[in-house]
Design an enzyme around this catalytic site. Structure first.
Site, short mmCIF file in Angstrom:
data_model
loop_
_atom_site.label_atom_id
_atom_site.label_comp_id
_atom_site.label_asym_id
_atom_site.label_seq_id
_atom_site.Cartn_x
_atom_site.Cartn_y
_atom_site.Cartn_z
N LYS A 243 0.81 -1.22 0.00
CA LYS A 243 0.00 0.00 0.00
C LYS A 243 0.84 1.27 0.00
CE LYS A 243 -4.41 -1.37 0.28
NZ LYS A 243 -5.48 -0.91 -0.64
N SER B 257 0.99 -9.82 -0.20
CA SER B 257 0.74 -8.38 -0.23
C SER B 257 0.98 -7.66 1.08
CB SER B 257 -0.71 -8.12 -0.68
OG SER B 257 -1.63 -8.77 0.18
#
Length: 326
Positions: free
Chosen positions: A55, A311
């Site tokens: 992110k 992720s």
């Protein structure tokens, strides 16, 4: 917010913009993983990224593209943790104020990590609050700019640098992707990766991987239109609990993805344990779903090359302990 559809040129520009500000995470190989799958598996461990997830890429790219006037007003977002932390870190890097609306049940490790970057945390009820409306109200009150978690062209372009790095690093080893598995919530990471795949590895079959009960992307792909989650599953994979695919992300993903894959809680825990024991990585549940799909044979390329994105690694200690004994 700009509504233009991002392109691969935007991803390339983001990579240049982000150079030196993010970690170019490595490719990991594991003999046992290759044996289990019958493939050459290339793991992209964004758990090793600054802030512990991909992110940071999209948040920083979006923040860097703000005007000097906009930077003075700071930024606002809503997030269960990883995007909020990315925005807080980007704001800290650029000397801006960040205000992050976070669910009151967000993992404490994510809340505290976000606060350590100097961000103001605004808690809200995940089930009873319109988070987009809350973000808009906070931005209006503070004269700030909203950086959404996924449905924004600059965020999508920044996330696309994950696949760009993976594909180019694989090429340096003489390898070309046959399949690609990516963790999917609102679809920002997936869409950015799709842009890189279309340009650099169009032969690769790409799959969006979601947790059971949160398979809005899979069902939307099958229907050819946006479908929301109406009977959501558990909150284990807190990083992937989006109501439906984004208006910007879905057209990109629908254009290229080979399909969607759903994994169970047991498969997620198995992947978290495998990553810890064999890859020496701490992976959060939402960050483990793509690896879970590959380990379960739901994304396969026997004899070929599979790219897998891990992720995020901001795992709640109690949940991680459960995974190790599951």
């Amino acid at each position: 917010m700009s509504e233009h559809q991002p392109t691969f040129e935007d991803v390339r520009a983001a990579a240049t913009r982000l150079a030196g500000r993010i970690v170019h995470t490595p490719l990991l190989r594991n003999r046992l993983l290759d044996e289990i799958t019958g493939a050459t598996v290339l793991v992209k461990p964004e758990a090793l990224q600054r802030t512990g997830s991909f992110k940071l890429r999209g948040a920083t790219n979006a923040a860097l593209l703000l005007s000097a006037e906009a930077r003075r007003g700071g930024i606002v977002t809503h997030s269960s943790g990883n995007h909020g932390q990315g925005c807080a870190a980007a704001a800290h890097m650029l000397g801006m104020q960040a205000t992050i609306a976070m669910p009151s049940d967000a993992p404490t490790i994510k809340v505290e990590a976000t606060r350590r970057w100097g961000a103001e945390i605004i808690p809200y009820d995940r089930h009873g609050t319109d988070r987009e409306a809350l973000a808009e109200a906070l931005a209006a009150e503070r004269g700030a700019t909203i950086i959404p978690p996924f449905d924004h062209p600059h965020v999508i372009a920044g996330q696309g640098t994950v696949a760009l790095e993976l594909i180019e690093d694989a090429g340096a080893l003489g390898l070309a992707l046959d399949a690609f598995a990516v963790c999917t919530g609102g679809g920002g990471l997936t869409a950015g990766c799709v842009l890189s795949l279309e340009a650099l590895a169009p032969q690769a079959e790409a799959f969006a991987v979601e947790p059971e009960g949160w398979d809005d992307t899979k069902r939307s792909l099958e229907a050819g239109r946006l479908i929301a989650n109406t009977t959501p599953g558990s909150g284990l994979c807190d990083a992937l609990l989006s109501k439906q695919p984004g208006a910007l992300t879905f057209p990109i993903n629908h254009r290229h993805l080979a399909g969607g894959v759903v994994v169970t809680e047991a498969e997620v825990f198995h992947a978290m344990r495998f990553a810890f024991e064999h890859l020496k990585l701490v992976v959060e549940p939402g960050g483990a779903v793509a690896l879970a799909a590959v380990l379960a044979g739901k994304v396969a390329a026997k004899g070929g090359v599979i790219g897998v994105v891990i992720s995020g690694g901001n795992a709640d200690p109690a949940i991680f302990a459960r995974a190790l004994v599951a």
